[in-house]
Design a protein around this motif. Structure first.
Motif, PDB file in Angstrom:
ATOM      1  N   UNK A 107      33.024  47.592  34.738  1.00 46.87           N
ATOM      2  CA  UNK A 107      34.464  47.479  34.958  1.00 46.87           C
ATOM      3  C   UNK A 107      35.007  46.231  34.274  1.00 46.87           C
ATOM      4  N   UNK A 108      36.074  46.403  33.534  1.00 49.29           N
ATOM      5  CA  UNK A 108      36.712  45.285  32.854  1.00 49.29           C
ATOM      6  C   UNK A 108      37.988  44.923  33.607  1.00 49.29           C
ATOM      7  N   UNK A 109      38.087  43.670  34.061  1.00 55.57           N
ATOM      8  CA  UNK A 109      39.258  43.216  34.805  1.00 55.57           C
ATOM      9  C   UNK A 109      40.404  42.962  33.835  1.00 55.57           C
ATOM     10  N   UNK A 110      41.533  43.612  34.106  1.00 53.80           N
ATOM     11  CA  UNK A 110      42.694  43.437  33.228  1.00 53.80           C
ATOM     12  C   UNK A 110      43.898  42.881  33.981  1.00 53.80           C
ATOM     13  N   UNK A 111      43.859  42.889  35.303  1.00 55.78           N
ATOM     14  CA  UNK A 111      44.971  42.405  36.107  1.00 55.78           C
ATOM     15  C   UNK A 111      44.668  41.013  36.657  1.00 55.78           C
ATOM     16  N   UNK A 112      45.688  40.172  36.789  1.00 56.13           N
ATOM     17  CA  UNK A 112      45.468  38.843  37.383  1.00 56.13           C
ATOM     18  C   UNK A 112      44.963  38.960  38.813  1.00 56.13           C
ATOM     19  N   UNK A 113      44.216  37.987  39.250  1.00 56.70           N
ATOM     20  CA  UNK A 113      43.753  37.931  40.618  1.00 56.70           C
ATOM     21  C   UNK A 113      43.699  36.474  41.074  1.00 56.70           C
TER      22      UNK A 113
END
Length: 255
Positions: free
Chosen positions: A3-9
């Motif tokens: 899984x590639x994180x694309x949204x800010x967290x």
């Protein structure tokens, strides 16, 4: 596929009891970005949680980061005065998850290593037991006598402030029974009209504070000396140093 994180967290990053904050001028926030700008080795455990539908990560930094103008560490209690209170509560949950993880590495039943199961549970593959964070429940008692309230100074207080009678719930008793017992044990006073005020997760660590209002009934103050250094009934004009405004005790006293 990974899984590639694309949204800010949100990134709740701790070193000991210190939380890493972003600083812009006089404004402090918890880092909110796609990837942590502070390097986290692969071996660092990342705990998943969320805030207002947005993803968040809690982790322990392997060491203090090099000094940077836009980052600053603050102890978790002190951070309450710097960041949004709702974010601070999530930071407390993040800190509790880290504390729980560090203290439940092995199954208390069979001694085998535990494994992550859900964001708030672990599992033992050997004996099939599932574990969740344990919450320690404590009461706070605001005792009223005419126009005065009972305040005490405990040996364990880190400052010179005065606060409310407090104590941990014991097995087999109700919250109201705990209130009456703690007040009697610590001050020798009998109370009546015990009523619920409110509760607060207490993140230092893994506690739940439950506040009650009660009225003085009888007795003279006889302090439990191994617990308390001082205590008496105060009018509003006599109040001395009080607990931090974050605490439920302070909210009750202000009320």
């Amino acid at each position: 596929m990974e899984n590639v994180i694309t949204q800010p967290q949100y990134w709740f990053l701790f070193y000991g009891d210190q939380l890493l904050l972003c600083k812009t001028g006089d404004t402090y926030t918890v880092p909110y970005q796609v990837e942590s700008s502070v390097h986290l080795p692969e071996k660092v455990v990342r705990h998943s949680l969320s805030y207002q539908g947005k993803a968040a990560i809690a982790a322990v930094l392997p060491g203090l980061i090099a000094e940077q103008a836009n980052y600053e560490f603050a102890k978790l209690l002190a951070a309450y005065d710097l960041i949004d209170p709702d974010i601070h509560q999530v930071a407390g949950k993040a800190y509790e998850l880290i504390h729980w993880d560090n203290n439940t590495r092995y199954c208390p039943t069979c001694g085998e290593k535990t494994m992550p199961h859900t964001p708030i549970s672990k599992w033992c593959a050997s004996c099939q037991k599932e574990f969740y964070p344990t919450i320690a429940t404590a009461i706070l008692a605001l005792v009223r006598k005419e126009d005065k309230i009972l305040l005490v100074h405990a040996h364990g207080f880190s400052g010179d402030f005065y606060s409310l009678i407090a104590g941990f719930l014991e097995t087999g008793e109700s919250l109201e029974e705990c209130v009456a017992r703690e007040v009697l044990e610590e001050t020798g006073l009998q109370i009546k009209n015990i009523r619920y005020f409110g509760s607060q997760p207490w993140l230092y660590p893994s506690g739940l504070m439950v506040g009650f209002i009660a009225d003085y009934e009888s007795g003279e103050i006889t302090l439990q000396e191994e617990e308390l250094r001082d205590g008496r009934f105060y009018t509003i004009d006599e109040l001395s140093a009080l607990p931090h405004k974050l605490s439920l005790a302070r909210k009750m006293i202000d009320w």
